[in-house]
Design a protein around this motif. Structure first.
Motif, short mmCIF file in Angstrom:
data_model
loop_
_atom_site.label_atom_id
_atom_site.label_comp_id
_atom_site.label_asym_id
_atom_site.label_seq_id
_atom_site.Cartn_x
_atom_site.Cartn_y
_atom_site.Cartn_z
N LEU A 78 4.85 -4.66 8.31
CA LEU A 78 5.97 -4.79 7.39
C LEU A 78 5.45 -5.02 5.98
O LEU A 78 4.48 -5.75 5.77
N VAL A 79 6.09 -4.38 5.00
CA VAL A 79 5.83 -4.64 3.60
C VAL A 79 7.15 -5.06 2.96
O VAL A 79 8.21 -4.94 3.55
N ASN A 80 7.06 -5.56 1.75
CA ASN A 80 8.25 -6.02 1.04
C ASN A 80 9.19 -4.83 0.78
O ASN A 80 8.82 -3.91 0.05
N ARG A 138 7.01 -0.52 -6.25
CA ARG A 138 6.07 0.60 -6.20
C ARG A 138 6.44 1.65 -5.16
O ARG A 138 5.82 2.71 -5.12
N MET A 139 7.42 1.34 -4.32
CA MET A 139 7.88 2.32 -3.35
C MET A 139 8.67 3.42 -4.07
O MET A 139 9.43 3.15 -5.00
N THR A 140 8.48 4.65 -3.63
CA THR A 140 9.22 5.75 -4.21
C THR A 140 10.67 5.71 -3.75
O THR A 140 11.03 4.97 -2.82
N ARG A 141 11.52 6.50 -4.39
CA ARG A 141 12.92 6.53 -4.01
C ARG A 141 13.08 7.02 -2.57
O ARG A 141 13.92 6.50 -1.83
N GLU A 142 12.28 8.00 -2.18
CA GLU A 142 12.38 8.51 -0.82
C GLU A 142 11.94 7.46 0.19
O GLU A 142 12.56 7.31 1.25
N GLU A 143 10.87 6.73 -0.11
CA GLU A 143 10.38 5.69 0.80
C GLU A 143 11.41 4.57 0.94
O GLU A 143 11.66 4.07 2.04
N SER A 164 8.29 5.05 6.97
CA SER A 164 8.19 5.14 5.51
C SER A 164 7.39 3.98 4.93
O SER A 164 6.75 4.14 3.87
N MET A 165 7.39 2.83 5.59
CA MET A 165 6.59 1.71 5.11
C MET A 165 5.10 2.01 5.26
O MET A 165 4.29 1.68 4.39
#
Length: 514
Positions: free
Chosen positions: A282-284, A289-294, A442-443
């Motif tokens: 798990l990430v926050n 920094r995650m892209t819109r798609e992620e 996606s994570m």
């Protein structure tokens, strides 16, 4: 005859001036009424009674309304004045809350009064909660619910430098024969009993692995931490490893939300970690920094209730207690999907519905909540969605060079600058089920993009539990990938010479001398 006529005419004149009283004077002829006419007064009586009841109810409602208005006026004139003690104490906090929630008014129609609209929404919300409460009570009454068992303390505990105690559980080979030491911090609503769920002792023996899992602060039998964060979590792991006799570096395994503490170990104690094994890490979910798609793919896999809990953990963590006390802190067992607000795929459901998984899950929950303290669970939920104190980009292997001169063009005269590698230099293995709806793929895509040196193993048609839990072949594959071919535990070589060995060595020396 004249007197009778005069008296009768007098009576007629009197009757014309007043209503008929129903009194029949002597000499008057009685009128015989038909049954229909005789029934009319009773009908009129009944109708008048209804009108009286209706009028009484109307008057009572009007009285209550007027009483409420009077009470409101009294409150406004006495309690809700600017000089009131209550207003002085609550005006500041209420203004802050109102300011934080003001952005919600943007979603309302422009021609609607926000106060009126939010009053209706609040009323509907209360009614919905009441309906859900009735339904939940009905479900509990119609189904058999297993209560949480209370177990006596049984953990081995070691002291930490700050005086707290941490409880741990050990599997595999002993310390003096461990070829690899594996530290395992557990995830949310779990305990030291999880480790690698269902891993066999024979497999640990075959690879020479010493597996050490422990209770996070406030969970199980570990003492709570007054100011817990991911930095303190990494230090706890380091102190525990020293206390239980781990020699040299150790590996760290993070599964699901337990990976938060594994990431922290790579950041804060990198010199003590030989490598990392991340299983559906798990990430926050609020990481910028995650892209819109992620981000869209991540949130799109979660249930509405899970999204709500993440939002509350980030904005209003004090409200989490309401949901936790109605689920895993209610003193009763429940399905993992409900307790953790999950929506599992078919393959994961096949695993969690087995008796072997259910038995371990119930025991794990009982140990996790044995202290009956809400605070550790709220703290853990906050850690998942708040600022970690570091970013995953800090773990990237990068080359940093120190400049020896101020002006770049003078470097030619001073030679090449000295460079060093930063970030986490050890191996990072990530396993991810592509049908995982708990920690979506996606994570892991985000992790692979942010940390290019991480080795990602994507598992088609696998979920969150199907590959990592109660799967002997899966565990063997993970160990083989990380530790190589099994070589068993270390063998201690006894260098102590016996009397016979000394005599034999002396004879051999004499022969050599001759």
């Amino acid at each position: 005859m004249d007197v009778s006529v005069e008296s009768k005419s007098w009576r007629d004149e009197l009757a014309s001036l007043v209503e008929d009283t129903g009194i029949i004077f002597p000499g008057d002829s009685a009128t015989v009424l038909s049954p229909e006419e005789a029934a009319k007064p009773e009908a009129l009586a009944e109708e008048s009674l209804k009108d009286q009841i209706k009028g009484f109810a109307t008057a009572w409602v009007e009285l209550v309304v007027e009483l409420g208005r009077g009470f409101r006026d009294v409150v406004q004139q006495t309690i809700l004045t600017e000089d009131s003690y209550i207003v002085k104490k609550t005006k500041g906090p209420l203004s802050e809350v109102s300011e934080k929630l003001r952005f919600l008014n943007e979603f309302l129609p422009e021609d609607r009064d926000p106060v009126h609209v939010w009053s209706i929404i609040f009323f509907v919300f209360v009614v919905a909660l009441a309906v859900l409460n009735v339904n939940s009570k009905h479900d509990i009454a119609t189904s058999t619910v297993r209560k949480v068992s209370v177990h006596p303390p049984s953990a081995v505990r070691v002291p930490l430098p700050d005086g707290r105690y941490v409880a741990y559980h050990e599997n595999g080979v002993p310390a003096d024969k461990a070829r690899f030491s594996l530290m395992v911090p557990h995830g949310f609503l779990s305990s030291r009993f999880t480790g690698v769920l269902g891993v066999k002792a024979s497999l640990l023996q075959e690879f020479g692995v010493r597996l050490i899992s422990y209770d996070l602060p406030g969970f199980g039998e570990s003492d709570p931490h007054p100011q817990r964060n991911l930095n303190s979590s990494a230090l706890d792991m380091s102190h525990l490893a020293d206390s239980v006799g781990v020699k040299g570096k150790f590996w760290v395994l993070g599964y699901s939300s337990g990976s938060l503490h594994a990431w922290a170990a790579l950041k804060y104690i990198p010199t003590k970690v030989a490598g990392a094994v991340m299983l559906a890490p798990l990430v926050n979910p609020y990481d910028s920094r995650m892209t819109r798609e992620e981000t869209s793919s991540t949130w799109g896999n979660w249930t509405r209730r899970r999204k709500l809990l993440f939002y509350l953990a980030r904005r209003f963590p004090k409200l989490l207690g309401y949901f936790y006390h109605r689920t895993f802190l209610s003193g009763k067992h429940g399905p993992i999907e409900k307790w953790l607000s999950l929506s599992l795929g078919r393959k994961d459901k096949d695993v969690v519905e087995t008796s072997a998984f259910e038995e371990r899950w119930h025991r794990d929950v009982e140990e996790s909540i044995c202290q009956g303290n809400l605070k550790p669970f709220v703290e853990e939920a906050i850690l998942q969605v708040s600022d970690w104190g570091f970013a995953l980009t800090d773990l990237q292997v990068q080359r940093k060079c120190a400049r020896k001169s101020i002006l770049p063009w003078l470097q030619f005269f001073y030679g090449q600058p000295e460079c060093e590698l930063t970030g986490y230099l050890g191996p990072i293995h990530v396993w991810q089920g592509m049908n995982d709806t708990v920690v979506p793929p996606s994570m892991t895509d985000f992790v692979g993009r942010i940390i290019p040196n991480a080795i990602v193993h994507r598992l088609p048609e696998e979920g969150h539990f199907s590959y990592f839990s109660l799967c002997d072949e899966c565990h063997r594959e993970i160990f083989s990938t990380v530790f190589g071919s099994p070589e068993g535990p270390l063998v201690n070589v006894d260098n102590t010479l016996t009397k016979d060995d000394m005599k034999e060595a002396s004879d051999q020396a004499d022969l050599t001398a001759v």
